[in-house]
Each structure stands twice: as C-alpha cells, then as structure tokens.
Write an enzyme that holds these catalytic residues in place. Structure first.
Site, PDB file in Angstrom:
ATOM      1  N   LYS A 113      -3.021  13.939  13.972  1.00 21.34           N
ATOM      2  CA  LYS A 113      -2.831  14.580  13.031  1.00 21.34           C
ATOM      3  C   LYS A 113      -3.374  14.037  11.825  1.00 21.34           C
ATOM      4  CE  LYS A 113       1.554  16.041  10.444  1.00 21.34           C
ATOM      5  NZ  LYS A 113       0.795  16.999   9.448  1.00 21.34           N
ATOM      6  N   ASP A 116      -4.357  13.101   8.046  1.00 20.80           N
ATOM      7  CA  ASP A 116      -3.732  13.125   6.967  1.00 20.80           C
ATOM      8  C   ASP A 116      -4.368  13.169   5.814  1.00 20.80           C
ATOM      9  OD1 ASP A 116      -1.489  12.901   5.382  1.00 20.80           O
ATOM     10  OD2 ASP A 116      -1.402  10.630   5.150  1.00 20.80           O
ATOM     11  N   LYS A 171       5.362  12.454  13.938  1.00 20.83           N
ATOM     12  CA  LYS A 171       4.927  11.629  13.026  1.00 20.83           C
ATOM     13  C   LYS A 171       5.365  10.283  13.234  1.00 20.83           C
ATOM     14  CE  LYS A 171       5.010  13.462   8.733  1.00 20.83           C
ATOM     15  NZ  LYS A 171       4.410  13.634   7.487  1.00 20.83           N
ATOM     16  N   CYS A 227      -5.178 -11.949 -23.290  1.00 20.66           N
ATOM     17  CA  CYS A 227      -5.770 -12.223 -22.084  1.00 20.66           C
ATOM     18  C   CYS A 227      -5.355 -13.683 -21.424  1.00 20.66           C
ATOM     19  CB  CYS A 227      -7.523 -12.206 -22.095  1.00 20.66           C
ATOM     20  SG  CYS A 227      -8.202 -12.714 -20.674  1.00 20.66           S
ATOM     21  N   CYS A 263      -8.656 -16.219 -21.670  1.00 15.38           N
ATOM     22  CA  CYS A 263      -9.373 -16.680 -22.865  1.00 15.38           C
ATOM     23  C   CYS A 263      -8.362 -16.433 -24.160  1.00 15.38           C
ATOM     24  CB  CYS A 263     -10.860 -15.863 -23.144  1.00 15.38           C
ATOM     25  SG  CYS A 263     -10.369 -14.241 -23.516  1.00 15.38           S
ATOM     26  N   CYS A 303      -9.336  -6.823 -21.561  1.00 14.12           N
ATOM     27  CA  CYS A 303      -9.606  -7.986 -22.405  1.00 14.12           C
ATOM     28  C   CYS A 303     -11.240  -7.684 -22.930  1.00 14.12           C
ATOM     29  CB  CYS A 303      -9.744  -9.425 -21.516  1.00 14.12           C
ATOM     30  SG  CYS A 303     -10.967 -10.690 -22.302  1.00 14.12           S
TER      31      CYS A 303
END
Ligand code: IVH
Length: 667
Positions: A115, A117, A312, A406, A409, A424
């Site tokens: 089956k 998906d 399933k 960030c 830095c 950043c």
C-alpha cells in the site's frame, strides 16, 4: 524577418518568465491578467509561425508557462473507490474466511501488494496517448492535474507496445524518501515550512498551480489498478503487473500470491520486512482477489469492494526523555531547535537527536524540556517528536523560547517576512562558517579526509580559517599550533588538501553549497559548462535550459554568483590552484565499448565508494541512475544487495558482481 522574430521571442520569453515569477513566487504581479495573456499569446503565435524558434525551455512549452488559475474538473470514467482499512491480522483472516464463505467450493487466489503512501491519481490513455490525469477528488469527480503529472519523468506521454483503445490507469504519486529528505533540508535552509512526511510533500507538489515547481520535485508514480478499459480483456489482477511494464507504466515492484489465511498473513509479514528498502513510503499491504470473475461475484458494500482489504502496519513509536533543546545554526544562518534525547532505537537505528523544526511547532505540540516524548520516524527517514506524555510531568519541565541572539556569535536574529525560520544574519558567524567549510570538505563534496567537524571547529575557533579558500592557505606551521594534532596527521591533512585541488568539477560546484544545488544538478552543470568561470557568467535563461536545473535552482545559482563575496571566493580558490575546469576528454565511447550508452545502477557494499565507481562509469560514456528499470543495462551488485538486486533479476537486467565489473573495465 527571422532574426527580428528571434529577438522578440527572447524578449517575450524573458518577460513572461519574469511575470510568472512575480505572480507565483512573490504573489505580487505588476501587470494585469489581460496584459500577461497578450504577451503570452504573442509568444505562442511567433513560435507557431517560426517552428525553428520553438524551444522546450520556452515558458509556453515548459508546462507552467501558462499560469493555471485553478484546476479544471474531470469526471472519472469508473469511480475511484477506497478500501476498508484494518490494523489487525485477525481482521485480515476474517476477510479471507468471508471470501471462502461467499465463494464456497472454489480456490481463491489473492494478491498481496504494497500500500503506497502517496496521492491517488487516475490517468486516461486513449490509443496510447496520455489524455488527462486527475486526482481522486470525491471519487467521481477530481481535479485535472495533467500538466503537473506530465512533469513526472516516469509517466510516459505515449505508451509502448500495443495499448488498448481506452486505458484508465490508477496509481499513487509519491516523493521518494531521499528526495523528501533533500527537499526538506533545502526548505529548512531557505526558511520555508517543512513538509511533515513524503506523502504530504507529494500532495503539496501536485497541488502547485505552477507545474514548473512540480517539475523541481523528485516525484515518481506506481500503478496498481485500472478503471475503465476498452479494447483489452484482462481476467486476473496478477496479469496486470506485466502488462503495465510492457506499456511502459511503472508498477509495484514486489507482490505475492496467496491461497489461504496463513499464506496471506505470511506475505503481509514478508512485505513488512522488505518494504523499508523501497524508494517510496509504504504504510500497509493491500490484499486483492486475483480473478476478476470472482471479484464480480463478490461485489461491493456501500463504499468499498468486498474483494479487497488494506492492512496498515503500525508505525513504530518509542518513548524517551527530552534532556534539552539545542540550537543548531545552518549554513545559511537558519536557527533550528534540535531535541537532545536519551538515545533509543527506532525502526532499526539509534536516535539521540531529532529536529523540532521551529518554535511554533514546539508550542503547537507543547513540548517542554524534561518531558517524556514519543519518537517516530517520519517516512522511514527523519526521526521526529510526535507527541508528549503530559500526564507524566512532574512540574520540573521547562518551556522553551528561541533565543533573541545567535547562540554562536551573539548577533541579533531576524525573522524573514512571511517565513517561520529565524536567521542569524551575520555572514561571518562562526557557526555558519563551520557548516560551509564542513560541507565543502565532506566526503560527498571535495572529500578532504581529516577536515571533519572537530578539526574545522578548532581551525575556525583559532582564527586560522575565515572562509573555504583559507583551507588552501593552511600549512604545517599553522597546523602545528593546534592541540592534539601530531606531525603525521598534519602531513596527511595537507596531502588530502592538495589532492582535493584536482577533484572533478561537479564536486567543486556541489561543495560551494549553493542553495538547492545537489549532486545531480552539480553533475548537470559541470557537464554543460565544463568550467566555473563559464557557469559564473551564465544567465538565468541558459541555466534553466539544463535538465536537473529548472527555474528555482537556476535563479538560486545566478544569485549566488552575483554576490561579490562569492566571486571573490572563486577567485581565491582559483589562485590557490583549485581546478576550475573539466578538461577530461569527452567520453568517446566507441560503439563497441560495453559502456557506450549504457545505463548503470550501483547497489550494495563494494570495495570503493559508489561515487568513485560512478565516476569511472561516467568517464567511459555510461550513465548512472538511482533505480532499476527496464532501461537499466547493468546492475553492479556488491555485498548485501537488497531490493534493487531482486528487481533487476525480475526485469531480466544483467547483474554484475565487482569482479565481473573489473573484468569489463579492463576489456
Ligand atoms: S487498490 C477499489 N492498491 O489506498 C480498490 N490502492 O485506502 C482501489 N493505495 O484509494 C484501490 N496502494 O489511494 C490499491 N496497491 C494499492 C494501493 C492503493 C495505495 C491507496 C489508494 C486507495 C487507498 C485505499
């Protein structure tokens, strides 16, 4: 006349493309629909009057030149039904026993198949030509997605062999697992929302009103049934697989016959063992009565056939502790929250990290640091946190917020207009720099052994590397200042750096880390331009004409080389002796060479990295692709070759082991 027409056509193409871009990408058109239509019509008329000027790259040809304002509707010739689903083997057994009750005194062979998906589609071929393609819709009427389906390479517009007068063929469009992972990685870098799984990304791709975007997506299709058929008589489902193959339509690669409850369950279990090797995602098995005569006798319930059932498989989920949420800074500065997990095994592999995508996602799922979380592998590929056991909370859990700066830095972060990603914006940020250098040196790119994460971190941290060109300025004196790096490793590293200067051109192009440019577009670019300076000066138009490039990628490449810092970088690399051209003679594969026009697939474990073997094959005039089809000339199978080997055998593709391959090379 012809030359003024030529200029006008070029002008119109550029204009139409520019307006497409403003309309689709920026959602900010600058002309009215009528004005657009007039440009488009003038272009189409000129191309019709001067056929010599027609080009597959024209926006009138590239499906997607004409903006589809919405999808038209198509009425299916035969309705598209759905199936009863079950998660229980007992119900599959009940299903088979019910068949036996309804058809006493008869053997009832059934087919068990994957089956898939993906997204259900129906294609109508008339006299072998593709007339239209549609989504399932409500089962009776679906959306006309012909233009989008035409961009899928494995969908033939003309059937081979002896096609019936009318063939309505049903299947599933999917995005292969690898393509899905790459698409999401690129979207992450670009700050676009991620697709949850390959199925959603296939659906999203088919729903694009601009088929040029669909064309960029790595889609495939698998057919598993028919709707209306005229001019052919099928009596059994099991005959369909070979017929589809003969017509050139991709069919399910593995299927089983079963004639009892036990055989049916065994086939379902075996499929579960092998399905993870398929290129597409599967979520179950479909059991279908083979003989159409028996199907007819069984008939339908209100919504589905009595002759089929879908089983399933349960998605594998495990629970583990979320210890922390870390921030990863990507090559382009996108900040991604990453779950640091107590390591666990999911679907056969060890997981200690999982992306959490972005802050909104974390809030939506109410994930807190310290939670017990539920992990699943999305589409067999990427581990994801799918839920939280909130009832196990102690109160010590902490909510998470993205940092305002960030973490690497300290620069303030920025949220791009209309996008979820936080970025950043300091292009000198050491984290971004490290990622760019790591990518440049990685095995798939310039392949500089010894220049891995730890080494790059040290070099950037000590100010010895400021950009990738700095790699080629490293010397023994500089490296000797590093901690825990002996003389021998220094020598080896410098050797590896020296060797990397003469890598094939596609590796250098890939190593530059241009957004959306993966290995296959890098190969195509290297093949087309054969030099970085030429690539650097190419126009968006020229770029878009290259297969494996297309519109979005073309624009990204162009933008990259417009950036002065990047042009400086190329200059510096060239000055350090990095090879910028492909000067290997074009493979003059003589017709007698076994490599001339041959198509190869490489699988399993071999004595050399596959990339390297692929280069050897390409150098001799062959082509290397990722999946086995009837067009494959040879499968080179190493140790532990899996489903590709089986498929090759089934299709009668010639299989070589490494020894035979080496003999062929020498011949
Ligand atoms: S046969 C009347 N075969 O799953 C029978 N369906 O829940 C029609 N699907 O609507 C479907 N793989 O979209 C069939 N090998 C397969 C399939 C398959 C996936 C999808 C299809 C169908 C749904 C049923």
């Amino acid at each position: 006349m012809e030359s003024t027409a030529l200029n006008r056509v070029a002008e119109l193409r550029a204009a139409v493309e520019e307006h497409n871009r403003r309309y689709y990408d920026e959602a900010a058109p600058t002309i009215t629909d009528q004005e657009y239509d007039a440009l488009y019509r003038e272009l189409a008329d000129l191309e019709a009057r001067f056929p010599a000027l027609a080009s597959p790259a024209s926006p009138t040809q590239k499906v997607g030149g004409a903006p589809l304002k919405a999808f038209a509707l198509v009425t299916h010739r035969a309705p598209m039904l759905s199936l009863d689903n079950t998660y229980s083997e007992e119900e599959v057994a009940d299903f088979y026993r019910r068949l036996q009750r309804l058809l006493p005194d008869a053997a009832i062979p059934v087919v068990v198949e994957p089956k898939v998906d993906g997204v259900a589609v129906s294609l109508l071929y008339e006299d072998g030509r593709l007339r239209y393609a549609a989504t399932r819709g409500d089962g009776t009427v679906g959306d006309d997605i012909t233009q989008n389906i035409r961009t899928i390479r494995s969908v033939p517009s003309q059937l081979k062999g002896r096609p019936p007068k009318i063939l309505e063929v049903r299947g599933e469009v999917f995005m292969n697992k690898e393509g899905f992972a790459q698409l999401n990685a690129a979207r992450l870098e670009a700050g676009l929302p991620l697709f949850a799984n390959p199925r959603n990304s296939a659906a999203g791709s088919l729903k694009q009103l601009d088929p040029a975007i669909t064309a960029e997506r790595p889609l495939g299709v698998v057919f598993y049934g028919t709707g209306a058929v005229e001019g052919a008589q099928l009596t059994k489902h099991s005959e369909l697989f070979a017929i589809l193959q003969e017509l050139g339509l991709p069919a399910t690669e593995r299927w089983w016959m079963a004639g009892s409850v036990e055989e049916t369950l065994n086939a379902i279990r075996e499929l579960d063992r092998v399905r993870h090797d398929f290129a597409y995602q599967t979520d179950g098995a479909v059991v279908k009565v083979d003989a159409f005569g028996q199907r007819e006798a069984l008939g339908f319930t209100a919504k589905s056939p009595r002759w089929a059932i879908a089983y399933k498989y349960a998605a594998e989920r495990v629970e583990t502790r979320l210890h922390d949420i870390l921030i990863q800074v990507g090559r382009t500065g996108v900040l991604t929250p990453v779950a640091a997990l107590e390591p666990v095994t999911v679907s056969g592999s060890r997981v200690a990290r999982a992306t959490l995508h972005n802050e909104e996602e974390i809030q939506r799922k109410d994930i807190r640091i310290g939670d017990m979380v539920v992990i699943e592998k999305a589409g067999d590929v990427i581990p994801a946190v799918v839920g939280v056991r909130t009832e196990l909370r102690t109160g010590a859990e902490r909510e998470f917020r993205m940092p305002p700066n960030c973490p690497e830095c300290g620069s303030a972060v920025q949220k791009d207009e209309g996008q979820v990603a936080i970025r950043c914006v300091n292009s000198q940020c050491p984290a971004q720099l490290r990622r760019r250098i790591e990518h440049f040196a990685s095995r798939g790119a310039m392949d500089i052994e010894g220049l891995g994460e730890a080494m790059v971190t040290q070099l950037v941290g000590r100010g010895l590397l400021h950009d990738v060109s700095g790699i080629y300025q490293l010397n023994a004196t500089k490296l000797a200042t590093l901690e825990r790096v002996g003389e021998k490793s220094i020598r080896n590293l410098l050797d590896a750096i020296r060797r990397s200067k003469t890598r094939p051109l596609w590796r250098l192009i890939f190593a530059l880390g241009i957004l959306h440019v993966g290995v296959s577009s890098s190969r195509a670019l290297a093949d087309h331009f054969r030099s970085v300076p030429k690539l650097m000066e190419s126009s968006v138009e020229e770029l878009q004409q290259i297969s494996d490039v297309g519109e979005v990628v073309g624009r990204s490449i162009h933008a990259f080389f417009q950036e002065p810092l990047n042009r400086e970088l190329i200059k510096a690399l060239a000055a350090s002796g990095v090879k910028m051209v492909d000067d290997t003679p074009r493979a003059e594969a003589s017709e007698t060479s076994p490599f001339a026009d041959s198509s190869w697939v490489i699988t399993g474990t071999l004595s050399e990295p596959r990339e390297q073997i692929a280069e050897t094959i390409i150098g001799r005039g062959g082509k290397v692709t990722g999946s086995v089809s009837k067009k494959t000339t040879y499968l080179l199978a190493g140790d532990e070759a899996g489903s590709k080997l089986e498929k090759a055998k089934k299709l009668g593709v010639r299989v070589l082991d490494e020894k035979e391959f080496r003999t062929l090379l020498e011949s």
